[in-house]
Design a protein around this motif. Structure first.
Motif, mmCIF file in Angstrom:
data_model
loop_
_atom_site.group_PDB
_atom_site.id
_atom_site.type_symbol
_atom_site.label_atom_id
_atom_site.label_comp_id
_atom_site.label_asym_id
_atom_site.label_seq_id
_atom_site.Cartn_x
_atom_site.Cartn_y
_atom_site.Cartn_z
ATOM 1 N N ASN A 77 59.742 21.459 35.730
ATOM 2 C CA ASN A 77 58.857 20.223 36.139
ATOM 3 C C ASN A 77 58.830 19.058 35.172
ATOM 4 O O ASN A 77 57.753 19.340 34.373
ATOM 5 C CB ASN A 77 57.915 20.644 36.666
ATOM 6 C CG ASN A 77 56.833 19.569 37.158
ATOM 7 O OD1 ASN A 77 55.632 19.655 37.498
ATOM 8 N ND2 ASN A 77 57.563 18.296 37.243
ATOM 9 N N PRO A 78 59.758 18.060 35.028
ATOM 10 C CA PRO A 78 59.432 17.112 33.824
ATOM 11 C C PRO A 78 58.657 15.872 34.704
ATOM 12 O O PRO A 78 58.844 15.652 35.698
ATOM 13 C CB PRO A 78 61.029 16.653 33.778
ATOM 14 C CG PRO A 78 61.803 17.258 34.544
ATOM 15 C CD PRO A 78 61.127 18.195 35.282
ATOM 16 N N THR A 79 57.439 15.521 33.628
ATOM 17 C CA THR A 79 56.795 14.388 34.449
ATOM 18 C C THR A 79 56.555 13.526 33.288
ATOM 19 O O THR A 79 56.433 13.696 32.359
ATOM 20 C CB THR A 79 55.470 15.250 34.923
ATOM 21 O OG1 THR A 79 55.811 16.105 35.875
ATOM 22 C CG2 THR A 79 54.558 14.157 35.435
ATOM 23 N N LEU A 80 56.326 12.334 34.023
ATOM 24 C CA LEU A 80 56.008 11.196 33.179
ATOM 25 C C LEU A 80 54.581 10.576 33.424
ATOM 26 O O LEU A 80 54.350 10.240 34.645
ATOM 27 C CB LEU A 80 56.754 10.028 33.132
ATOM 28 C CG LEU A 80 56.833 8.998 31.940
ATOM 29 C CD1 LEU A 80 56.857 9.114 30.607
ATOM 30 C CD2 LEU A 80 57.642 7.836 32.285
ATOM 31 N N ALA A 81 53.409 10.229 32.696
ATOM 32 C CA ALA A 81 52.286 9.924 33.043
ATOM 33 C C ALA A 81 51.997 8.566 32.416
ATOM 34 O O ALA A 81 52.459 8.185 31.324
ATOM 35 C CB ALA A 81 51.236 10.927 32.681
#
Length: 342
Positions: A77-81
């Motif tokens: 799970n790659p995520t960008l905030a």
């Protein structure tokens, strides 16, 4: 480490216990702040629906419902905030999930004057989903978060193996054993979570959460066989599940004893998704209470965290066409993690 334990009691009062098993779900996270852009990038590898199952005695009371059943899931799970303003951040990412499902059941051949046959099904597959998040912290005392994870449809392929086929049925199967390729689809549920944290002092954090899971996606288990044997009753498998959506409620606290040590405790309640009519020995689910304790230690750039959780399931008595009786279950969870701040 996940250690499940279940007991089945028949309507006549006979009982049998699951055999000891320990499962080790993976857990790895890394984050990196992109300060020039007001962003944070993250990557998680974890088991959203756990890795576990039940293993009953091969000659026990549950053998025609389940001898062994194991479900394993792992998500990357790659995520960008992005911090939109000092008190508000949003995030988005995608999920790539791998899933494996193994089952083992006995087949009653007493009408043919033979001992039980065994049917083992092994499938695996993958699928894609996405997730969204929002975090709001209006001041140093209060913060709140929202998270959503989409459902993931996993196309699975594998094999069905049948062994110890009765002599009278062997002409239909071409021998004492039989194998065919199988395929199916599993619609893993979408999930939504809301949490609110309160910091009355610098040492205390108190958190409450509510979690919704859309288990109604599990309406029917379907498995298509590449080679069927209709004369022996072996055709495509379609089993009703009729699961329903669930809610979980959680409360936890963290007390910072010193700059190095934090102590934690929590409680969670989850209602079951599985109706009595479709409950099986492979997953004798019930409403459950969870009590946990934990601690964290920080030394320089390193952190070490650990916890113990006891899941106590309500005793459940069911009457259905699969296997009527009474189930008693509890699950122990032991966890630890090591972190390093680069």
């Amino acid at each position: 480490m996940v250690i499940p334990k279940s007991t089945y009691e028949s309507p006549g009062g006979d009982s049998v216990d699951t055999q000891f098993q320990a499962f080790f779900p993976p857990n790895f996270y890394i984050i990196h702040g992109l300060s020039h852009y007001g962003m944070t990038a993250g990557l998680g590898v974890y088991a959203p629906f756990g890795i576990g199952g039940r293993k009953w005695p091969a000659d026990g009371l549950t053998r025609y419902s389940s001898i062994e059943s194991t479900l394993g899931t792992v998500t990357i799970n790659p995520t960008l905030a992005v911090k939109l303003r000092p008190d508000l951040s949003v995030a988005a990412g995608f999920d790539y999930m791998l899933a494996q499902n193994d089952t083992d059941t006995a087949v009653d051949q007493s009408a043919l004057g033979a001992a039980d046959a065994r049917t083992k099904i092994k499938t695996h597959g993958d699928g894609w989903g996405y997730n969204l998040g929002l975090f709001y912290r209006p001041n140093s005392a209060w913060s709140a978060g929202l998270a959503y994870r989409s459902g993931i449809s996993v196309d699975q392929k594998g094999t069905l193996d049948m062994n110890n086929i009765a002599a009278a049925a062997q002409p239909l199967f071409g021998g004492s054993s039989f194998q065919t390729a199988v395929s199916g689809k599993v619609d893993f549920p979408e999930m939504a979570d809301i949490g609110i944290a309160y910091r009355p002092t610098e040492r205390w954090v108190i958190d409450v959460d509510a979690e919704w899971t859309g288990w109604s996606s599990f309406q029917r288990a379907q498995l298509d066989l590449a080679t069927e044997v209709p004369a022996a009753g072996l055709t495509d498998i379609s089993v009703p599940q009729d699961w329903h959506d669930t809610w979980g409620y959680k409360i936890g606290a963290d007390f910072k004893v010193s700059d190095h040590l934090s102590l934690r405790a929590g409680y969670a309640y989850f209602n079951t998704a599985v109706p009595a009519a479709t409950l099986t020995a492979s997953d004798p689910d019930a409403d459950q209470h969870n009590v946990s304790v934990g601690l964290g230690w920080r030394e320089g750039r390193w952190t070490i965290d650990g916890y113990y959780n006891l899941g106590i399931f309500r005793n459940r008595r069911v009457t259905n066409a699969i296997l009527s009786g009474r189930y008693e279950t509890y699950v122990q969870y032991f966890g630890t993690s090591v972190g390093y701040n680069f």
